[in-house]
Structures are given as C-alpha cells and as structure tokens.
Design an enzyme around this catalytic site. Structure first.
Site, PDB file in Angstrom:
ATOM      1  N   LYS A 135       0.811  -1.220   0.000  1.00  8.70           N
ATOM      2  CA  LYS A 135       0.000   0.000   0.000  1.00  8.70           C
ATOM      3  C   LYS A 135       0.842   1.268   0.000  1.00  8.70           C
ATOM      4  O   LYS A 135       0.433   2.285  -0.558  1.00  8.70           O
ATOM      5  CB  LYS A 135      -0.964  -0.003   1.188  1.00  8.70           C
ATOM      6  CG  LYS A 135      -2.068  -1.040   1.041  1.00  8.70           C
ATOM      7  CD  LYS A 135      -3.193  -0.790   2.017  1.00  8.70           C
ATOM      8  CE  LYS A 135      -4.211  -1.914   1.940  1.00  8.70           C
ATOM      9  NZ  LYS A 135      -5.496  -1.559   2.533  1.00  8.70           N
ATOM     10  N   GLY A 169     -10.095  -5.145   5.188  1.00  9.86           N
ATOM     11  CA  GLY A 169     -10.378  -4.339   6.374  1.00  9.86           C
ATOM     12  C   GLY A 169      -9.607  -4.786   7.607  1.00  9.86           C
ATOM     13  O   GLY A 169      -9.791  -4.233   8.694  1.00  9.86           O
ATOM     14  N   HIS A 198     -16.918   5.370  -0.480  1.00  9.02           N
ATOM     15  CA  HIS A 198     -15.916   4.528  -1.136  1.00  9.02           C
ATOM     16  C   HIS A 198     -16.385   4.334  -2.568  1.00  9.02           C
ATOM     17  O   HIS A 198     -17.431   3.732  -2.807  1.00  9.02           O
ATOM     18  CB  HIS A 198     -15.822   3.173  -0.412  1.00  9.02           C
ATOM     19  CG  HIS A 198     -14.929   2.180  -1.120  1.00  9.02           C
ATOM     20  ND1 HIS A 198     -13.798   1.650  -0.560  1.00  9.02           N
ATOM     21  CD2 HIS A 198     -15.024   1.626  -2.349  1.00  9.02           C
ATOM     22  CE1 HIS A 198     -13.228   0.817  -1.417  1.00  9.02           C
ATOM     23  NE2 HIS A 198     -13.962   0.782  -2.512  1.00  9.02           N
ATOM     24  N   ARG A 237      -6.716  -7.850  -9.019  1.00 12.74           N
ATOM     25  CA  ARG A 237      -7.436  -9.124  -9.160  1.00 12.74           C
ATOM     26  C   ARG A 237      -8.892  -8.821  -9.483  1.00 12.74           C
ATOM     27  O   ARG A 237      -9.274  -7.656  -9.520  1.00 12.74           O
ATOM     28  CB  ARG A 237      -7.380  -9.888  -7.837  1.00 12.74           C
ATOM     29  CG  ARG A 237      -7.921  -9.012  -6.714  1.00 12.74           C
ATOM     30  CD  ARG A 237      -8.074  -9.746  -5.416  1.00 12.74           C
ATOM     31  NE  ARG A 237      -8.198  -8.839  -4.309  1.00 12.74           N
ATOM     32  CZ  ARG A 237      -9.310  -8.198  -3.943  1.00 12.74           C
ATOM     33  NH1 ARG A 237     -10.425  -8.363  -4.641  1.00 12.74           N
ATOM     34  NH2 ARG A 237      -9.321  -7.393  -2.907  1.00 12.74           N
TER      35      ARG A 237
END
Ligand code: ADP
Length: 445
Positions: free
Chosen positions: A116, A165, A208, A291
């Site tokens: 990330k 998460g 989101h 993916r």
C-alpha cells in the site's frame, strides 16, 4: 488460447471461473481442501484435485500443493480468484517459473500495487491526491506520533500488506495510537506475514468509490466505470452498486481517467480496481486491487462485459477487443453479499447445514452462489455464501427489484445477512442514495 486452467480457489468465485472457462471451451481443474470435499461447485468442474486438509494454510494457501496439482493436471494457466493467493507476487512468480501462466498482472506490478505504501507513491506520481499520511511504512512509534501530529487526529493505522479491512485501527489521540500500533502490528503479522504499518488521516464519513479497469499485454487500457461500495460494516463491503449514486458526472470522469493513467504508469494488464475515498468534490486514492473483485458482477451488468473471460483472454495474450468509446455503461446494478453470519452475535460467522435454499429469480436478477439445500457451510473460510445482484433501467427500478428479490430469497438452517440486507434496502437514506461509509455502522449502533 489456453486448453486447461487450474482454479486455485473455492466457493462462488471458483464457480464463476468454471462458468467462464466453459463458455471459452477451456477445461477447468478445480483444487479443493478436505473441508470442501462436498462442495457443489466441484461437480461442475472437468477435473478436481484434493490439495490438503481444511485449514487454508495447508490447502488454498499452500503454494507447493497447488503447483503440484497444476503439474499433475498439466494445465496452461492458473486463475487465483480473489483472496487466498490472488495478490501473492511470489505465487505468480512460481507459477511462471514452472511455465504456467498466472492470470493476473506482472509479478513486479503485483508487488508494487500490493504494497500500500508503494501504491501510494505510484498514485502521487500519476498526479492523484492521496490521503495525508506517512510517506512510506513507519519505522517507529515516534514517527507515527509525528505523522499524527502533522495531519491531525483522528488517524487510521493500516497494514502495508493489508486487505479485507484487517489490520486497521482508528486512533483519536496519542495513547490510542500507541496501543493501536501494537495490536495492528501483531494482527498484520498473523494475517499477512508482514507487520509493516503506515498511518494516514482518517476521513470522517467519506464514500468509497472504485473504478474497474482492464488492460491487455499490448498496453491498451480502458475503464469500465465506477462502483460505490460505501455500505460497509467495520470497513468491509456489504452492498455495492454501479454507477455511484453520490458523485457527479464530471467527478466520475476525472476518477476514471486518473485510474487509467495510474494503470498505464505501472504497466498494468489484466483486470484491476483503483479504489478512492470521496469527500465533497475531492477524491483520494487509497489502493489498487490487482485481481477480480467480489463485486465485479455490478460492472458486468451495466457494461455487458464478462470480466472473467476478459481476464483469461488477456492472460493468453489476446488484445482487448474494445476501445474506451465501445464501453457505454447503461442502467443501474446493485449487489448484496449473502453471508452466513449471526446478527445476534455481532455478525460472527454462522456455519452449519443449510436446510432450505430457494433463490430469488425473475427479470433482472443474477445469483452467484455455490450452495444448495443440504450443503454444510464449513467453518474454515470466509462467510460469503453467495451474491445477489439485480439490474434495472435506472436506480429506482434496481432498488425496487432488489427489495423484491430479497423478500423472495429463502435460506434456512443457518443465520444469514438477509434480514440486515432487507432492512438496508428499506432504509430511506439508502433508497435516496444518500449514504457514506459510516451509514451501516451508524444504523446498527
Ligand atoms: P482493505 O484493503 O483492508 O480493504 P482499504 O484501504 O481498501 O482496506 O479500506 C477499506 C475501507 O476502510 C474503505 O472503504 C473505507 O471505508 C475505510 N478507510 C480506508 N482508509 C480510510 C481513511 N483514510 N479514512 C476513512 N476511512 C478509510
């Protein structure tokens, strides 16, 4: 084109890939653990191979077992689905070293976007805004405290290799940050084998919104519009829809164009998702998923593109058959995740035997599920037992259709998320499209 593909996954996504293979006239070989020996999806594969005991670490996450199966079955390629080894660069490398195509991007790209902190750097280079935070993984607690003071509380601690998460903690002050770092570090070590963390500003109540992209090995990249995944419980998606009801057309265009630019910069090929948080008129990059996503059906419904078949074609070296102008999203799609979970016990997994299974049907309804009556939901894996998606000419029709489909659906013997989903679909704010990532947690508190 490939002749045989090994599917290194289970459940609904294994079934989804089997279906794509069948339509492309490719034989499918599905691996399974002993915990899944009676999985109904196995019946639909051309060949099945048991790769070990129920715990994922000894089966679906065991690279040597999967590679041996691929060699025994003499396959040309491996489709990893989502979760498990789907974003494991080492697995992709081992596949390719054994002359087996890994259906996904290049090893370097998986590595770059899977980290990330690295992905954030690539996003900044592509001119995207990121949430304020540490430049890379934090080296010490002191550094995290400094970042928090700079960007201001609340902050979010994230695992560099995180997903689903997990490994995330919100901290509102120095003390909470210090304890949060400790627990996030150990959770990340256990879940991802990598304790590195970074810290960023915690936005309050963003949406989101993510962009689906497809790129071929010849360098062509297109986007397939956006998905809103703001209905989440503890940072995990529950309901997704396309297009987002909460952003204006110009913002959508900007996000889509920026995603294509980022994908081009990192030499992306295959299917991928660029995720953003949106607050007001601003959007901030959060991560790339290299993916196919759980929520891909909503994009398939509005674009008519079969994303899994495209993944396979791209991995076989075929160029994208379409240009950006050929992709014209139409209508509206919503997906609800059906989970085996107990609402009376904090939504903990509720494995057990399904005694009755009567799926919804009729116009505009799509079900992606691997279960049937009599099936035993094993306790070893994710609690997702299926996905219910609907399509409508517009959002109003899609919402009404989803309400109707959820009323029809019957799953008995285990506890499921159906009652919660019905509640959300009747909620006035949801019906208006007026919700953000705090919506569901607020509704339940
Ligand atoms: P994971 O890879 O574990 O799914 P993500 O980075 O995709 O983690 O974030 C998952 C969810 O957590 C987001 O959809 C959003 O709801 C929330 N989230 C992530 N980053 C932030 C942030 N900086 N501020 C507020 N919420 C965030």
């Amino acid at each position: 084109m490939f002749e045989r593909i090994l599917i290194a996954n289970r459940g609904e996504i294994a079934l989804r890939v089997i279906r794509a293979c069948r339509e492309l006239d490719i034989e499918s070989v599905v691996v399974y653990s002993r915990g899944d020996a009676d999985g109904p999806w196995l019946e639909l594969a051309d060949e099945t191979i048991c790769i070990g005991p129920a715990p994922s670490a000894q089966s679906y996450l065991s690279i040597p077992s999967i590679i041996s199966a691929a060699e025994i079955a003499n396959v040309d390629a491996v489709h990893p689905g989502y979760g498990f080894l789907s974003e494991n660069a080492h697995f992709a490398e081992v596949c390719r070293a054994n002359n087996i195509e890994f259906i996904g991007p290049d090893v370097e790209t998986i590595r770059q976007v899977g980290d990330k902190a690295e992905a954030r750097k690539a996003a900044v280079k592509a001119g995207l805004a990121v949430v304020d935070g540490s430049d890379g993984p934090i080296a010490s607690d002191e550094e995290a405290l400094e970042v928090a003071r700079k960007v201001g509380y609340p902050v979010l601690i994230k695992a560099v290799s995180g997903g689903g998460g997990r490994g995330m903690r919100v901290a509102h002050n120095d003390i909470a940050l210090q304890t949060g770092l400790q627990s996030a570090r150990s959770e990340a070590e256990i879940a991802f084998g990598d304790p590195s963390l970074y810290v960023e500003k915690y936005l309050v109540g963003p949406r989101h919104v993510e962009v689906q992209i497809l790129g071929d090995q010849q360098g062509n990249i297109v986007h397939l519009g956006d998905r809103d995944c703001s209905v989440q419980r503890r940072h995990q998606k529950v309901i997704e829809e396309s297009p987002s009801p909460g952003i204006a057309a110009d913002l959508r265009n900007k996000m889509c164009r920026a995603s294509v630019k980022l994908a081009k910069n990192v030499g992306y090929h295959g299917a991928g998702t660029v995720e953003f948080l949106v607050q007001g008129k601003k959007f901030y990059f959060i991560e790339v998923n290299a993916r196919v996503q759980v929520e891909h059906p909503v994009t398939e419904l509005v674009t008519g593109v079969d994303l899994v078949k495209e993944q396979i074609r791209i991995a076989a070296g075929e160029p994208l058959g379409r240009k950006q102008g050929d992709i014209r999203p139409k209508g509206h799609a919503i997906e609800c995740r059906l989970n085996a979970e107990d609402p009376d016990r904090g939504f903990t997994p509720s494995p057990g035997r399904v005694t009755r299974y009567l799926p919804a049907g009729g116009p505009g309804v799509r079900i992606d599920s691997h279960i049937e009556a009599g099936y035993f939901v094993p306790p070893h894996y994710d609690s997702l037992i299926g996905k219910l998606a609907v399509y409508g000419d517009n959002r109003e029709e899609a919402v009404r259709r989803m309400q109707r489909a959820l009323e029809e659906f019957r799953i008995e013997g285990i506890r499921t998320s159906l009652p919660l989903l019905r509640r959300v679909l009747r909620n006035a704010y949801f019906v208006r499209g007026d919700y953000n990532t705090r919506f569901l947690d607020d509704l339940l508190s």
